[in-house]
Design an enzyme around this catalytic site. Structure first.
Site, PDB file in Angstrom:
ATOM      1  N   LYS A  64       0.923  -1.239   0.233  1.00 11.33           N
ATOM      2  CA  LYS A  64      -0.040  -0.103  -0.042  1.00 11.33           C
ATOM      3  C   LYS A  64       0.883   1.117  -0.181  1.00 11.33           C
ATOM      4  CE  LYS A  64      -2.666  -3.525   1.020  1.00 11.33           C
ATOM      5  NZ  LYS A  64      -3.714  -4.307   0.499  1.00 11.33           N
TER       6      LYS A  64
HETATM    7  C1  PLP Z   1      -4.156  -5.452   1.515  1.00 16.80           C
HETATM    8  C2  PLP Z   1      -5.424  -5.601   1.831  1.00 16.80           C
HETATM    9  C3  PLP Z   1      -6.248  -6.211   2.695  1.00 16.80           C
HETATM   10  C4  PLP Z   1      -5.017  -6.626   3.706  1.00 16.80           C
HETATM   11  O1  PLP Z   1      -4.202  -6.122   4.590  1.00 16.80           O
HETATM   12  P1  PLP Z   1      -3.104  -6.534   5.290  1.00 16.80           P
HETATM   13  O2  PLP Z   1      -2.556  -5.201   5.857  1.00 16.80           O
HETATM   14  O3  PLP Z   1      -2.173  -6.999   4.605  1.00 16.80           O
HETATM   15  O4  PLP Z   1      -3.657  -7.495   6.411  1.00 16.80           O
HETATM   16  C5  PLP Z   1      -7.539  -6.193   2.964  1.00 16.80           C
HETATM   17  N1  PLP Z   1      -8.295  -5.643   1.935  1.00 16.80           N
HETATM   18  C6  PLP Z   1      -7.800  -5.031   1.081  1.00 16.80           C
HETATM   19  C7  PLP Z   1      -8.578  -4.564  -0.038  1.00 16.80           C
HETATM   20  C8  PLP Z   1      -6.359  -5.148   0.689  1.00 16.80           C
HETATM   21  O5  PLP Z   1      -5.930  -4.720  -0.428  1.00 16.80           O
END
Ligand code: PLP
Length: 376
Positions: free
Chosen positions: A182
């Protein structure tokens, strides 16, 4: 020829120093830096409360527990999402029901959600897929009169904007990710934001084994060192560490620059791709802007198989990625309740994600586009 990766986090000396300071302080578990990061994040999103956790997956888990979801409840989610969205529903014993998405944005719409609402629907998880803000207001308008909770999965959307306000700002509950894939990263990490103070207090207890007095408060003496904590319900260990929060505080300060740079790079791609291919990129809605966490492109009908396109690009040193996954095609959710998902199946099989990161250069962008056009 160096390979261009799909993503590199923007980390530097400042983050390294902040992490080192946390280590030198001797306070590495959840403590003052987590509290400071929560305050700063809440202010940046424009919400009264933010509760730091170990990932967005645990943030979604807490949000669902906080919303009172459990066995027998149905939760409408997009299949076109990272599998954690559906898994969080499964963790609380509820049943995910998969809805289709809008072909231009990859997000749920009231039209795709409405046919799936039953007497057992208790929540909708509206995902800001790839950073594109979902139309939360429209989904809330559909859900609220029916007593259905709407939870925003803003994992990808720190820095995205909906109707002039940050993603997450208007949700009863929103969940963010700080994974390096992200924008803002703490290595692993997440945040739940909410509007209600009592709910925030409960989420704080739930992330820490259900303890009535947090360990940090006890150690700092602010919770009353002599007070024995109680455990009034079953909680979890979903805590963030102070080392992560120290990094997060620095990253949060850089978020506006991250978003600006990604938007500039996305515009650069649009120009290089030319009108026809650019028209196949993920679209921004009229009511908001994306942080372009994922810039995806729908391959033309006549283009080769996506695997071939990715392989041809890799041979040119460009690491593009398959588009967003579809949970209903994975083993745990085969046979799960769902609508017909033609758009999801098209987007998951025929989109690819272009390299996009803070330090991407114009020359590298040209190489990416040349490799793509060559592969097509
Ligand atoms: C990356 C992601 C998650 C999970 O995030 P983590 O911090 O890796 O647990 C959940 N929902 C969406 C839409 C994502 O892109």
């Amino acid at each position: 020829m160096s390979t261009i990766p799909v993503m590199i986090p923007w980390l530097g000396e400042e983050e390294a120093r902040a992490a080192a300071e946390a280590v030198r302080s001797g306070w590495v578990a959840q403590g003052p830096r987590v509290a400071e990061f929560e305050r700063a994040f809440a202010a940046a999103v424009g919400v009264p409360h933010a509760v730091a956790v170990s990932s967005c997956t645990t943030a979604l888990h807490l949000a669902l527990v906080g919303a009172g979801l459990g066995p027998g409840d149905e939760v409408v989610v997009p299949s076109l999402s990272f599998i954690a969205t559906a898994n969080a529903v499964t963790y609380v014993g509820a049943t995910p029901v998969f809805a289709d998405v809008d072909p231009a944005t990859g997000n749920l719409t009231p039209e795709t959600v409405a046919p799936l609402l039953t007497g057992r629907t208790r929540a909708v998880i509206a995902v800001d897929q790839g950073g594109v803000p979902v139309d939360l207001d429209a989904i809330e308008e559909l859900a609220r009169p029916r007593g259905i909770a709407v939870i925003e999965d803003a994992a990808c959307a720190a820095g995205s904007v909906r109707r002039g306000r940050p993603a997450g700002a208007d949700a009863d509950l929103a969940a963010f990710s700080f994974h390096p894939r992200k924008l803002l990263t703490t290595g692993e990490g997440g945040m739940v934001t909410c509007q209600d103070g009592e709910l925030a207090a409960r989420l704080r207890r739930l992330r820490e084994h259900g303890m009535s007095v947090s360990a940090a408060d006890r150690h700092a003496g602010t919770g009353g060192a002599a007070v024995l904590e109680t455990y009034d319900e079953i909680g979890f260990n979903h805590r963030m560490t102070d080392v992560q929060a120290a990094i997060g505080l620095v990253q949060l300060g850089k978020l506006p620059a991250m978003v600006a740079r990604r938007r500039e790079l996305a515009a650069g791609y649009r120009e290089l791709l030319g009108a026809e291919l650019a028209g196949r990129l993920v679209a921004e809605p009229t009511y908001g802007t994306s942080n372009f966490q994922s810039l995806w492109l729908l391959l033309p009908d006549e283009a080769p198989d996506r695997g071939q396109v990715l392989a041809a690009m890799a041979a040119e040193g460009v690491s593009a990625r398959r588009g967003i996954m579809a949970a209903h095609l994975e083993a745990p959710y085969k046979g799960a309740a769902r609508a017909p998902l033609p758009v999801t199946e098209l987007l998951t099989s025929r989109t690819l994600i272009l390299p996009l990161f803070h330090s991407l250069t114009a020359e590298q962008q040209e190489r990416v586009v040349a490799a793509l056009k060559g592969a097509l």
